[in-house]
Design a protein around this motif. Sequence first.
Motif, PDB file in Angstrom:
ATOM      1  N   ASP A  61       0.839  -1.211   0.000  1.00 47.03           N
ATOM      2  CA  ASP A  61       0.000   0.000   0.000  1.00 47.03           C
ATOM      3  C   ASP A  61       0.870   1.256   0.000  1.00 47.03           C
ATOM      4  O   ASP A  61       0.570   2.252  -0.671  1.00 47.03           O
ATOM      5  CB  ASP A  61      -0.924   0.022   1.235  1.00 47.03           C
ATOM      6  CG  ASP A  61      -2.045  -1.005   1.120  1.00 47.03           C
ATOM      7  OD1 ASP A  61      -2.276  -1.523   0.005  1.00 47.03           O
ATOM      8  OD2 ASP A  61      -2.685  -1.301   2.152  1.00 47.03           O
ATOM      9  N   LEU A  62       1.946   1.181   0.758  1.00 49.32           N
ATOM     10  CA  LEU A  62       2.868   2.309   0.866  1.00 49.32           C
ATOM     11  C   LEU A  62       3.535   2.594  -0.486  1.00 49.32           C
ATOM     12  O   LEU A  62       3.647   3.752  -0.903  1.00 49.32           O
ATOM     13  CB  LEU A  62       3.917   1.992   1.933  1.00 49.32           C
ATOM     14  CG  LEU A  62       5.003   3.029   2.174  1.00 49.32           C
ATOM     15  CD1 LEU A  62       4.399   4.385   2.472  1.00 49.32           C
ATOM     16  CD2 LEU A  62       5.896   2.572   3.323  1.00 49.32           C
ATOM     17  N   ILE A  63       3.944   1.536  -1.192  1.00 49.82           N
ATOM     18  CA  ILE A  63       4.567   1.706  -2.513  1.00 49.82           C
ATOM     19  C   ILE A  63       3.603   2.434  -3.449  1.00 49.82           C
ATOM     20  O   ILE A  63       3.992   3.339  -4.194  1.00 49.82           O
ATOM     21  CB  ILE A  63       4.984   0.332  -3.083  1.00 49.82           C
ATOM     22  CG1 ILE A  63       6.173  -0.227  -2.293  1.00 49.82           C
ATOM     23  CG2 ILE A  63       5.333   0.428  -4.580  1.00 49.82           C
ATOM     24  CD1 ILE A  63       6.520  -1.672  -2.606  1.00 49.82           C
ATOM     25  N   GLU A  64       2.342   2.045  -3.375  1.00 44.78           N
ATOM     26  CA  GLU A  64       1.312   2.677  -4.212  1.00 44.78           C
ATOM     27  C   GLU A  64       1.235   4.184  -3.922  1.00 44.78           C
ATOM     28  O   GLU A  64       1.111   5.002  -4.842  1.00 44.78           O
ATOM     29  CB  GLU A  64      -0.038   1.999  -3.917  1.00 44.78           C
ATOM     30  CG  GLU A  64      -1.176   2.417  -4.811  1.00 44.78           C
ATOM     31  CD  GLU A  64      -0.970   2.060  -6.278  1.00 44.78           C
ATOM     32  OE1 GLU A  64      -1.382   2.869  -7.126  1.00 44.78           O
ATOM     33  OE2 GLU A  64      -0.376   1.003  -6.570  1.00 44.78           O
ATOM     34  N   GLU A  65       1.345   4.545  -2.641  1.00 40.18           N
ATOM     35  CA  GLU A  65       1.305   5.964  -2.278  1.00 40.18           C
ATOM     36  C   GLU A  65       2.590   6.688  -2.688  1.00 40.18           C
ATOM     37  O   GLU A  65       2.553   7.811  -3.183  1.00 40.18           O
ATOM     38  CB  GLU A  65       1.110   6.114  -0.761  1.00 40.18           C
ATOM     39  CG  GLU A  65      -0.301   5.793  -0.291  1.00 40.18           C
ATOM     40  CD  GLU A  65      -0.383   5.757   1.236  1.00 40.18           C
ATOM     41  OE1 GLU A  65       0.303   6.563   1.889  1.00 40.18           O
ATOM     42  OE2 GLU A  65      -1.135   4.912   1.757  1.00 40.18           O
ATOM     43  N   LEU A  66       3.730   6.030  -2.467  1.00 48.05           N
ATOM     44  CA  LEU A  66       5.022   6.684  -2.709  1.00 48.05           C
ATOM     45  C   LEU A  66       5.248   6.988  -4.187  1.00 48.05           C
ATOM     46  O   LEU A  66       5.961   7.924  -4.523  1.00 48.05           O
ATOM     47  CB  LEU A  66       6.169   5.801  -2.189  1.00 48.05           C
ATOM     48  CG  LEU A  66       6.297   5.686  -0.665  1.00 48.05           C
ATOM     49  CD1 LEU A  66       7.345   4.647  -0.304  1.00 48.05           C
ATOM     50  CD2 LEU A  66       6.654   7.034  -0.034  1.00 48.05           C
ATOM     51  N   LYS A  67       4.632   6.201  -5.067  1.00 44.62           N
ATOM     52  CA  LYS A  67       4.920   6.421  -6.490  1.00 44.62           C
ATOM     53  C   LYS A  67       4.336   7.743  -7.001  1.00 44.62           C
ATOM     54  O   LYS A  67       4.687   8.180  -8.093  1.00 44.62           O
ATOM     55  CB  LYS A  67       4.466   5.234  -7.334  1.00 44.62           C
ATOM     56  CG  LYS A  67       3.004   5.233  -7.715  1.00 44.62           C
ATOM     57  CD  LYS A  67       2.784   4.170  -8.794  1.00 44.62           C
ATOM     58  CE  LYS A  67       1.357   4.231  -9.281  1.00 44.62           C
ATOM     59  NZ  LYS A  67       1.043   3.159 -10.213  1.00 44.62           N
ATOM     60  N   ARG A  68       3.493   8.370  -6.206  1.00 41.15           N
ATOM     61  CA  ARG A  68       3.040   9.710  -6.612  1.00 41.15           C
ATOM     62  C   ARG A  68       4.206  10.694  -6.632  1.00 41.15           C
ATOM     63  O   ARG A  68       4.169  11.693  -7.336  1.00 41.15           O
ATOM     64  CB  ARG A  68       1.982  10.223  -5.627  1.00 41.15           C
ATOM     65  CG  ARG A  68       0.682   9.431  -5.694  1.00 41.15           C
ATOM     66  CD  ARG A  68      -0.312   9.954  -4.675  1.00 41.15           C
ATOM     67  NE  ARG A  68      -1.309   8.961  -4.347  1.00 41.15           N
ATOM     68  CZ  ARG A  68      -1.992   8.912  -3.211  1.00 41.15           C
ATOM     69  NH1 ARG A  68      -1.786   9.831  -2.282  1.00 41.15           N
ATOM     70  NH2 ARG A  68      -2.897   7.976  -3.002  1.00 41.15           N
TER      71      ARG A  68
END
Length: 259
Positions: free
Chosen positions: A190-197
């Motif tokens: 979930d964190l990776i999904e957020e960080l890619k912004r």
Amino acid sequence: MSKRINVNDLDVYYSDFLAVEGVNMTIEPRTVTAFIGPSGCGKSTFLRTLNRMHEVIPGAHVDGEVYIDGDNLYAPGVDPVSVRRQVGMVFQRANPFPTMSIRDNVLAGVRLNSKRMSKSDADDLVETSLKGANLWNEVKDRLHLPGSGLSGGQQQRLCIARAIAVAPDILLMDEPCSALDPISTLAIEDLIEELKREYTIVIVTHNMQQATRVSDKTAFFNIAGTGKPGKLIEYDDTATIFTKPSVQATEDYVSGRFG
């Protein structure tokens, strides 16, 4: 500011041994790219060339070029330390500094780069980085306690907080979930999904489902046999790699017929 990576004809050597051969690849900003393939095929070695981390092994060197937004990481006079500031790394095993508090762990990289900052600026950076790693609410009342006292999944998120505290453009993750339970793995995904912004992210994973869940693009590496170099076999949109790959070896690997 996430950045584009261009890799041209990259060969990676450990002394005389050719570990990875002939990689060409473009990684777009604000995407997640997964590297998959059997053990020993050069995924992690290649990942480490993207921030010159492989050079900590004596005798390691490359031929070819790696550009980040047009700047060659391997041009003469480029300082590997400044490269690693721009391109952060999260390792397979969470490695918080055991004698340091949670707060000092977050600030470790920034202090290594000898940036002087006021206590209030440091406090702000700790909070922002821990929030960025989705860990703040769990640790905000015990920032003075050792980072090694956290659970495995929390330690890995602490390492991500430490990596993003130095404000890199790119985050490399070498099997960041392989030592974690399914709940912690989900938290990292979930964190990776957020960080890619904000960041360009490259992740090595042995978990096919993880690659399909988190990545936009997937690169399949393979090796012809022991002692042979690893090679990039196919690189495409993740959906294509897992449903309509153009190389038989890719199909065999993602469908579980070998590896």
